[in-house]
Design an enzyme around this catalytic site. Structure first.
Site, PDB file in Angstrom:
ATOM      1  N   CYS A   1      -4.942 -30.050  -4.874  1.00  0.00           N
ATOM      2  CA  CYS A   1      -6.441 -30.754  -4.927  1.00  0.00           C
ATOM      3  C   CYS A   1      -6.769 -29.753  -3.690  1.00  0.00           C
ATOM      4  O   CYS A   1      -7.909 -29.086  -3.958  1.00  0.00           O
ATOM      5  CB  CYS A   1      -7.004 -31.610  -4.415  1.00  0.00           C
ATOM      6  SG  CYS A   1      -5.929 -32.374  -3.426  1.00  0.00           S
TER       7      CYS A   1
ATOM      8  N   ILE B   1      -4.757 -44.258  -7.926  1.00  0.00           N
ATOM      9  CA  ILE B   1      -4.686 -43.216  -6.690  1.00  0.00           C
ATOM     10  C   ILE B   1      -4.182 -41.999  -8.410  1.00  0.00           C
ATOM     11  O   ILE B   1      -3.305 -42.141  -9.385  1.00  0.00           O
ATOM     12  CB  ILE B   1      -3.288 -43.020  -6.113  1.00  0.00           C
ATOM     13  CG1 ILE B   1      -1.720 -43.925  -7.445  1.00  0.00           C
ATOM     14  CG2 ILE B   1      -3.352 -44.003  -5.047  1.00  0.00           C
ATOM     15  CD1 ILE B   1      -0.169 -44.168  -6.831  1.00  0.00           C
TER      16      ILE B   1
ATOM     17  N   GLU C   1     -12.702 -26.328 -10.561  1.00  0.00           N
ATOM     18  CA  GLU C   1     -10.762 -26.246 -11.324  1.00  0.00           C
ATOM     19  C   GLU C   1     -10.515 -26.871 -12.070  1.00  0.00           C
ATOM     20  O   GLU C   1     -10.256 -27.256 -12.940  1.00  0.00           O
ATOM     21  CB  GLU C   1     -11.294 -27.810  -9.802  1.00  0.00           C
ATOM     22  CG  GLU C   1      -9.692 -28.204 -10.065  1.00  0.00           C
ATOM     23  CD  GLU C   1      -9.577 -29.183  -8.616  1.00  0.00           C
ATOM     24  OE1 GLU C   1      -8.660 -29.831  -7.452  1.00  0.00           O
ATOM     25  OE2 GLU C   1     -10.366 -30.371  -9.205  1.00  0.00           O
TER      26      GLU C   1
ATOM     27  N   GLY D   1      -8.832 -38.346  -6.559  1.00  0.00           N
ATOM     28  CA  GLY D   1      -8.843 -37.764  -7.751  1.00  0.00           C
ATOM     29  C   GLY D   1      -9.773 -36.526  -8.267  1.00  0.00           C
ATOM     30  O   GLY D   1     -10.424 -36.176  -7.265  1.00  0.00           O
TER      31      GLY D   1
ATOM     32  N   GLU E   1     -11.651 -38.873  -1.941  1.00  0.00           N
ATOM     33  CA  GLU E   1     -10.560 -37.514  -1.678  1.00  0.00           C
ATOM     34  C   GLU E   1     -11.088 -36.784  -2.967  1.00  0.00           C
ATOM     35  O   GLU E   1     -10.387 -37.201  -4.352  1.00  0.00           O
ATOM     36  CB  GLU E   1      -9.346 -37.440  -1.125  1.00  0.00           C
ATOM     37  CG  GLU E   1      -8.762 -36.263  -0.538  1.00  0.00           C
ATOM     38  CD  GLU E   1      -7.854 -35.350  -1.479  1.00  0.00           C
ATOM     39  OE1 GLU E   1      -8.049 -34.300  -2.573  1.00  0.00           O
ATOM     40  OE2 GLU E   1      -6.871 -35.428  -1.982  1.00  0.00           O
TER      41      GLU E   1
ATOM     42  N   LYS F   1      -3.574 -48.665  -8.357  1.00  0.00           N
ATOM     43  CA  LYS F   1      -3.384 -48.788 -10.129  1.00  0.00           C
ATOM     44  C   LYS F   1      -2.957 -47.637  -9.218  1.00  0.00           C
ATOM     45  O   LYS F   1      -3.781 -46.572  -8.961  1.00  0.00           O
ATOM     46  CB  LYS F   1      -4.845 -48.593 -10.089  1.00  0.00           C
ATOM     47  CG  LYS F   1      -4.934 -48.414 -12.466  1.00  0.00           C
ATOM     48  CD  LYS F   1      -5.857 -47.943 -12.416  1.00  0.00           C
ATOM     49  CE  LYS F   1      -5.925 -45.957 -12.976  1.00  0.00           C
ATOM     50  NZ  LYS F   1      -4.536 -45.752 -13.588  1.00  0.00           N
TER      51      LYS F   1
END
Length: 504
Positions: free
Chosen positions: A305, A169, A402, A248, A271, A195
């Site tokens: 995101c 995550i 990004e 991530g 994702e 994790k």
């Protein structure tokens, strides 16, 4: 509840209540334990860069230990053998406990991540509780189908949990992303190894303690803080993890997927990154449009995101829009996230802080017009001004990559066809939005843009009943609600012969 270990008092300032860090060790098989190596790492307060606490540093050996606990819990323990109703009851108790500890969790999230405390409390914790209750309610409603086959046979389908699932995550929404992975996996009957991001491990450990208190069997949930190249890589490549979820960056997502494929070909839900376009049409109410893009980009300090970071504005209203957008951005309050008037806290850490400032310098160097912001705030911590660039071109770095920070790029367009083409001219496809009072224009855009979520005249509106995920290099698979439960289950076909039936 599991006993508190290695308590660290948090320095108390005028805007922060007294609070004690209770959980800093690995959570494996229902207990808080040291890393096998004995190593720890420091988690830092992004307001100051100072140490909050030392956290046990898990690596491949600890991941293997956690996987063995999860495997035993799945193969021999009660969790996958409980009825869906019984599992749901445990998860509902878990949600109640989280709600009862809202303040502690919100303090931890803000302390570790830097987001405004009011956002942590009324946004993130609320999302966690609602999301968990949503999947808890689905736990006893998982069902397959029956089929009348061609011939003297009956067919049926059955959903079954994968077994041991892994989750890696991110740090931008630590609690929300934790529960987006953990809730549906547990509701489906899986056991888990998680994790958390090394920048923000504290709420995941607290949530693990609450899960034990709620009655989750030992080994069903294991939380191993550590670093991506060690603990994260071990989860992705472990031969006894049957399903993996990762949120991530696209770059790391590719590494995770490759590791999963090379090990046991475990399915992966990804994702990943985004560079989401927002189209502002000339018929839009300018004040509404400005409010939407302000939220779209600056929410959570731009560390989102789905952040609307490419703002396409029709040329006939460009100047008027820019003037209002700059005025609103200048009014945003940057500062200590524990103060109620603050809208923007610090970026999560020094690495991200420096990365964003480098993007700002890139925008200047490539000829974009800096309209407001662009500077660090203060001499302590990782604060950056809300920043807007005008006259941005599609090939500029700030328009292509990004940034994951409070940097907005504003671009001009003439026609809707042009806007659609340019909106789609990106490797990403996580989200998009259009602001227009013409429903035909809005519908045309929503059917044409290649993105997993599309908003009309709003932004950052989510619901646990809606699927969430991306197109292209923004990932694949869907999370939230029933979609996420099915993604944590395998579908089995069962065929039974029928003899002497008059209904063949």
């Amino acid at each position: 509840m599991a006993s508190a270990e290695n308590c660290f008092p948090v320095a108390n300032g005028p805007s922060q209540p007294n609070f004690t860090i209770k959980y800093t060790k690995l959570f494996i098989n229902g207990e808080f334990v040291d890393a096998i190596s004995g190593k720890t790492f420091e988690t830092l307060d992004p307001r100051t860069g100072e140490v909050i606490a030392a956290v046990a540093e898990g690596d491949a050996a600890d991941i293997d230990k956690a996987v063995r606990a999860a495997r035993q819990a799945f193969d021999e323990g009660p969790w996958p053998r409980m009825s869906g109703l019984a599992r749901g009851k445990v998860l509902f108790r878990y949600a109640d406990l989280i709600e009862q500890h809202t303040d502690e969790l919100a303090y931890l999230e803000t302390l570790d991540n830097g987001k405004p405390f009011l956002l942590s409390k009324y946004g993130d914790v609320d999302v966690v509780v609602k999301g968990l209750r949503n999947v808890a309610g689905w736990a006893d409603k998982i069902s397959g189908q029956t089929y009348k086959m061609d011939g003297p046979y009956q067919g049926m389908s059955l959903y079954e949990p994968y077994g041991v699932t892994g989750a890696i995550i991110p740090w931008n929404f630590p609690m929300a992303m934790f529960m987006m992975k953990v809730g549906p996996a547990l509701a489906a009957g899986n056991t888990m190894v998680v994790k958390p991001a090394e920048q923000t491990p504290l709420t995941a450990l607290y949530l693990a303690a609450l899960a034990k208190e709620a009655g989750l069997p030992d080994g069903a949930l294991n939380v191993v803080p550590g670093f991506g190249p060690t603990a994260g890589a071990a989860i992705a490549s472990h031969m006894d993890i049957n399903k993996l979820g990762f949120t991530g960056s696209t770059e790391v997502g590719k590494i995770v997927m490759e590791a999963a494929a090379k090990s046991n070909l475990k399915p992966v839900t990804l994702e990943l990154g985004g560079k989401s376009p927002v189209i502002i049409c000339e018929d839009a109410d300018l004040d509404v449009a400005v409010d939407i893009v302000n939220l779209a980009l600056f929410f959570n300090m731009g560390q989102c995101c789905t952040a609307g970071s490419r703002i396409f504005v029709q040329d006939t209203i460009y100047d008027a829009f820019v003037a209002k957008a700059v005025e609103k951005a200048k009014k945003r309050v940057v500062g200590d996230p524990f103060k109620p008037e603050v809208e923007d806290g610090p970026q999560v850490d020094e690495t991200q802080f420096k990365r964003i400032l480098e993007y700002i310098e890139s925008g200047k160097a490539e000829g974009a017009k800096l309209l407001t912001g662009g500077c660090a705030v203060g001499n302590k911590g990782y604060y950056i001004e809300p920043t807007i660039f005008g006259d941005v071109q599609d090939d500029m770095k700030i328009a292509r990559e990004e940034i994951f920070g409070p940097v907005m790029s504003v671009l001009k367009f003439k026609t809707l066809d042009e806007a659609i083409k340019r909106a789609n001219n990106t490797a990403y496809g996580l989200a998009a939005a259009i602001v227009s009072n013409d429903i035909d224009v809005a519908n045309r855009f929503t059917r044409s843009v290649r993105a997993g979520t599309v908003w009309i005249n709003c932004y950052h509106v989510y619901d646990h009943s809606l699927p969430f995920g991306g197109y292209k290099t923004s990932g694949f698979g869907r999370e939230q609600g029933l979609h996420s439960i099915h993604s944590h289950m395998q579908l089995k076909a069962i065929i039974t012969p029928l003899k002497d039936s008059p209904w063949l």
